[in-house]
Design an enzyme around this catalytic site. Structure first.
Site, PDB file in Angstrom:
ATOM      1  N   GLU A  68     -53.456  28.099   2.814  1.00 23.25           N
ATOM      2  CA  GLU A  68     -52.116  27.951   3.253  1.00 23.25           C
ATOM      3  C   GLU A  68     -52.289  27.224   5.081  1.00 23.25           C
ATOM      4  O   GLU A  68     -53.413  27.696   5.465  1.00 23.25           O
ATOM      5  CB  GLU A  68     -51.308  29.068   3.028  1.00 23.25           C
ATOM      6  CG  GLU A  68     -51.285  29.811   4.054  1.00 23.25           C
ATOM      7  CD  GLU A  68     -50.723  31.386   4.341  1.00 23.25           C
ATOM      8  OE1 GLU A  68     -49.688  31.265   2.419  1.00 23.25           O
ATOM      9  OE2 GLU A  68     -50.413  32.040   4.192  1.00 23.25           O
ATOM     10  N   LYS A 105     -45.800  26.759  -0.137  1.00 21.53           N
ATOM     11  CA  LYS A 105     -47.137  26.976  -0.747  1.00 21.53           C
ATOM     12  C   LYS A 105     -47.039  26.011  -2.027  1.00 21.53           C
ATOM     13  O   LYS A 105     -48.222  25.348  -1.389  1.00 21.53           O
ATOM     14  CB  LYS A 105     -47.316  28.191  -1.550  1.00 21.53           C
ATOM     15  CG  LYS A 105     -47.442  29.604   0.025  1.00 21.53           C
ATOM     16  CD  LYS A 105     -47.683  29.253   1.089  1.00 21.53           C
ATOM     17  CE  LYS A 105     -47.646  30.302   1.805  1.00 21.53           C
ATOM     18  NZ  LYS A 105     -46.224  29.984   2.698  1.00 21.53           N
ATOM     19  N   ASN A 107     -49.631  27.812   7.898  1.00 19.66           N
ATOM     20  CA  ASN A 107     -48.888  28.908   8.959  1.00 19.66           C
ATOM     21  C   ASN A 107     -48.056  28.213   9.894  1.00 19.66           C
ATOM     22  O   ASN A 107     -48.785  27.380  10.763  1.00 19.66           O
ATOM     23  CB  ASN A 107     -49.347  30.396   9.066  1.00 19.66           C
ATOM     24  CG  ASN A 107     -50.164  30.858   7.976  1.00 19.66           C
ATOM     25  OD1 ASN A 107     -48.579  31.225   6.790  1.00 19.66           O
ATOM     26  ND2 ASN A 107     -50.760  31.902   8.128  1.00 19.66           N
ATOM     27  N   GLU A 109     -55.191  28.144   6.776  1.00 20.36           N
ATOM     28  CA  GLU A 109     -56.233  29.131   6.450  1.00 20.36           C
ATOM     29  C   GLU A 109     -57.050  29.108   5.278  1.00 20.36           C
ATOM     30  O   GLU A 109     -56.661  28.363   4.358  1.00 20.36           O
ATOM     31  CB  GLU A 109     -55.176  30.481   5.989  1.00 20.36           C
ATOM     32  CG  GLU A 109     -54.727  31.135   7.224  1.00 20.36           C
ATOM     33  CD  GLU A 109     -54.195  32.256   6.662  1.00 20.36           C
ATOM     34  OE1 GLU A 109     -53.754  32.759   5.494  1.00 20.36           O
ATOM     35  OE2 GLU A 109     -52.955  32.721   7.968  1.00 20.36           O
ATOM     36  N   ASN A 131     -53.130  42.896   1.470  1.00 21.09           N
ATOM     37  CA  ASN A 131     -52.927  41.391   1.230  1.00 21.09           C
ATOM     38  C   ASN A 131     -52.695  40.989   3.337  1.00 21.09           C
ATOM     39  O   ASN A 131     -52.341  39.691   2.756  1.00 21.09           O
ATOM     40  CB  ASN A 131     -52.876  40.556   0.940  1.00 21.09           C
ATOM     41  CG  ASN A 131     -52.846  40.423  -0.905  1.00 21.09           C
ATOM     42  OD1 ASN A 131     -54.016  39.761  -0.815  1.00 21.09           O
ATOM     43  ND2 ASN A 131     -51.897  40.775  -1.289  1.00 21.09           N
ATOM     44  N   GLU A 176     -52.969  30.544  -8.527  1.00 23.57           N
ATOM     45  CA  GLU A 176     -53.543  30.419  -8.022  1.00 23.57           C
ATOM     46  C   GLU A 176     -55.023  31.237  -8.734  1.00 23.57           C
ATOM     47  O   GLU A 176     -54.390  31.987  -9.506  1.00 23.57           O
ATOM     48  CB  GLU A 176     -53.666  30.234  -6.830  1.00 23.57           C
ATOM     49  CG  GLU A 176     -53.859  31.433  -5.560  1.00 23.57           C
ATOM     50  CD  GLU A 176     -54.064  30.184  -4.479  1.00 23.57           C
ATOM     51  OE1 GLU A 176     -52.878  29.369  -4.642  1.00 23.57           O
ATOM     52  OE2 GLU A 176     -54.101  30.842  -3.429  1.00 23.57           O
TER      53      GLU A 176
END
Length: 716
Positions: free
Chosen positions: A319, A147, A321, A306, A266, A231
């Site tokens: 991010e 990430k 995936n 995303e 999440n 973040e």
């Protein structure tokens, strides 16, 4: 030593016939691989195998001891045991998986999602063995899988990014320092992996310190990597993602977006494609940035970029995936593409089936609901055996798809994610898709474990969802006290009372035909309603039921009229028909005149004084009484409730990670008492009230069952 067994003998005859009919044609048209190994389990393993069969490719399953009798094992052509039940000893056991590849002679590996799907070291070892990885290359996977590194690459590729710290967070104190500089709230997030594991939102320094430990422990447990990043947390965001497809020949496409804003912990719960929030210009910009990012790392295969999108349609990279997403079925439903096939073709060096961006279509609307074995109020997993299990099928004019890896008798294990299935519906319009999904949820029968269908049904039926007013805080905003089941109102309560009375009348007529000779019946129904404080209220409805059909049909359709009187002396007349075979759970209700749309109600079980039904997703234990029984019941003393206010109970089976208190400690209400891990998620248990610790019954590493007493409190 890996043990190989043939699963072909377990497969139904029809499946064998379909497999053999399709194999030769597909291979002749576009040869890819003869045999692939699916390094995953459950529904995604079944999903990959379905496309492989259509393409004429033989499949190899790998399984743990807990999955020896699982559906995906039976559906494979071969199956190889790779270890004990814990995922670290089986599905994350790279050496065992590689042994299975060699022993089976598989030419390629599809990793599904989770487990080893984003492990660059695994891809490198496969390449060294001359085995293709059905996914991106090692560099792209490593670059996007981290990430921290991916944010730097995204920014260099011209992709909008969230403000944050790009380096590795050293410890909790460093995380607090960063959060203070960025400004609260912040998101603590695992650098490796995804799926909601290793993520915490913090609104203060204290929450950062607590969340850092929990998130890093979850990250280590799920991905073998404790690193976190920090973040800025974008408030009231929408979670919108772009699917990309790429081959090794330079073709890179973006597909219409998926919105995945409705989440718990999440983790996504309801997804749809496309999003109600985007316009064509924003969609195109997001797609072009996703393609730019993919090209910057030489990406091939399927991947998902995303974004978080605010109310002004500003979007920020979250991010990438580097795998097939859980929610890929809704993209397939609106584009007509098979994403697994595209992945296999790319890994085999073939071009995508569509290489022109202008040819990518967006047909209608699709919505997916993730069906979990979990308590829909507190989102705690449930384990057990699926005692009864029937998946819904498409009704007239509907397109319903259920991706699952279970069957009646399957076990939901403490070792793995509690997902049962992904239920998707497609329609020409969003309203059509909502109606199809609502009906499918009503026709989904699951018993033996607690499940979240009540929540899913309530979400898709809510006015806010219908209007497209969604965000990642949707569940918290609409269920601030937790989800309590379908709330009966002046419309649904009479409908439930009328339908239940009719089912009771039909069952009674089967068992005692003379009791239904007059075609009339009077009942007093007690309808349960779970309140915000956790207590259960009983709503009383008096029903005068009249059979309008000339004769009663025990296996077909009967017409009724019900006059329903409430506690407030209000009367509602419900005219309806019931189509029900009394020996089956599914009953179709057709309302007439000014009542609502048609729906299904599930008869789940008889009870001593009535029946258990599933109505609009929620289970109701309903007393169906004669007038005399109701009067006698008023005279009975209610049973006293057990006081558990001084106890800390295990909310689910799991393993104790830590215990924060000792006998004699003084604790405040809400103080952390212990942490229990189940299905790779860590749950903080807190004191239900102020008090002194009287007894501690567990130690770290202990295995507990649901409702086990962990800690006792006293007032002094």
């Amino acid at each position: 030593m890996s043990a190989i067994l043939s699963a072909r003998a377990w497969r139904p005859t029809l499946f064998l016939r379909l497999y053999s009919q399709k194999a030769d044609k597909t291979l002749a048209a576009s040869p890819t691989f003869d045999k692939i190994l699916v390094a995953n389990r459950g529904e995604i393993a079944c999903r990959v195998m379905r496309t492989a069969r259509r393409m004429g490719i033989r499949t190899v399953a790998v399984y743990s001891d807990a999955d020896a009798e699982a559906v995906f094992v039976r559906e494979a052509d071969e199956a190889v045991r790779v270890g004990a039940a814990p995922s670290t000893q089986s599905y994350l056991n790279m050496d065992a998986i590689l042994d299975a590849v060699r022993a089976s002679g598989a030419q390629a590996v599809h990793p599904g999602y989770g487990f080893l799907s984003e492990n660059a070291a695994f891809v490198k070892q496969l390449a060294a063995a001359g085995v293709a990885f059905i996914g991106p290359g090692e560099y792209a996977l490593a670059a996007m899988g981290d990430k921290i590194q991916s944010k730097i690459i995204a920014r260099e590729a011209g992709v909008s990014t969230i403000p944050g710290f790009d380096g590795v967070v050293r410890d909790a104190a460093h995380a607090v320092e960063i959060a203070d500089e960025i400004g609260y709230p912040v998101m603590l997030k695992a650098s490796a992996g995804g799926g909601g594991k290793g993520m915490r939102v913090a609104h203060s320094a204290a929450q950062v310190r607590e969340g850092f430990q929990l998130a890093s422990d979850e990250a280590a447990s799920s991905f073998g990597d404790r690193r976190l990043l920090v973040e800025k947390f974008i408030e009231e965001p929408r979670h919108i993602e772009i699917q990309v497809l790429a081959d090794g020949l330079g073709n890179v496409l973006w597909l219409p977006e998926r919105e995945c804003s409705i989440q718990r912990r999440n983790q996504k719960v309801v997804e749809e494609a496309p999003s109600t929030h985007l316009d064509a210009a924003t969609r195109r910009r997001m797609g072009e940035q996703a393609v730019a990012l993919a090209r910057s790392v030489g990406y091939n295969s399927a991947g998902t970029v995303e974004f978080l999108v605010d109310k002004h349609r500003n979007f920020y990279f979250l991010e990438m995936n580097t795998r097939l997403q859980v929610e890929h079925p809704i993209t397939e439903l609106i584009t007509g593409l098979d994403l697994v096939e595209e992945m296999i073709r790319s890994a085999a060096g073939l071009p995508l089936t569509t290489t022109n961006q202008a040819d990518v279509r967006m047909d209608g609307w699709a919505i997916e609901a993730r069906v979990y074995a979990e308590d829909p109020e507190k989102f705690l997993p449930s384990i057990g055996t699926l005692a009864r299990y029937r998946e819904p099928v498409s009704g007239p004019g509907e397109k319903v798809r259920c991706d699952s890896g279970v069957a009646e008798g399957s076990e939901i294990s403490v070792y793995y994610d509690p997902m049962i299935s992904k239920l998707s519906a497609h329609g020409p319009t969003r309203n059509d898709a909502i109606a199809a999904l609502s009906g499918a949820l009503d026709r989904y029968l699951i018993t033996g474990v607690t499940h979240n269908i009540p929540l899913l049904r309530d979400v898709v039926a809510s006015p806010a969802f219908a209007a497209g007013r969604t965000s990642t805080s949707f569940l918290a905003e609409h269920y601030p006290h937790g989800f309590k089941g379908h709330r009966l109102d002046e419309r649904s309560a009479p409908q439930l009372a009328a339908a239940t009375s009719a089912l009771h009348y039909i069952r009674n007529a089967r068992d005692n035909p003379s009791a239904a000779a007059s075609g009339l019946a009077d009942y007093a129904l007690l309808l349960p309603q779970l309140l915000d404080d956790g207590s259960v209220a009983k709503l009383e409805a008096r029903v005068n039921l009249q059979l309008l059909s000339a004769t009663l049909n025990l296996s077909g359709t009967n017409d009724f009229q019900a006059t329903v009187s409430s506690d407030q002396q209000q009367k509602t007349v419900v005219n309806f028909s019931v189509k029900w075979n009394v020996d089956q759970p599914f009953a179709d209700i057709v309302y007439q005149k000014n009542d609502s749309n048609n729906e299904s109600i599930l008869f789940l079980a008889p009870l001593p004084l009535g029946m258990r039904v599933q109505f609009r997703g929620t289970k109701f234990d309903i007393d169906v009484l004669s007038p005399d029984q109701r009067e006698l019941l008023r005279l009975m003393k209610e049973k006293e409730k057990l006081d558990t206010s001084r106890l800390v109970l295990a909310p689910m089976p799991g393993t104790i990670i830590s215990v924060a208190v000792s006998v004699g400690d003084v604790v405040a209400e809400g103080a952390q008492v212990a942490v229990v891990e189940a299905m790779k998620m860590q749950n903080v248990l807190r004191a239900p009230r102020p008090g002194v610790v009287k007894a501690v019954h567990v130690v770290p590493g202990a295995t507990v069952s649901g409702d086990d007493i962990l800690v006792e409190l006293s007032d002094d």
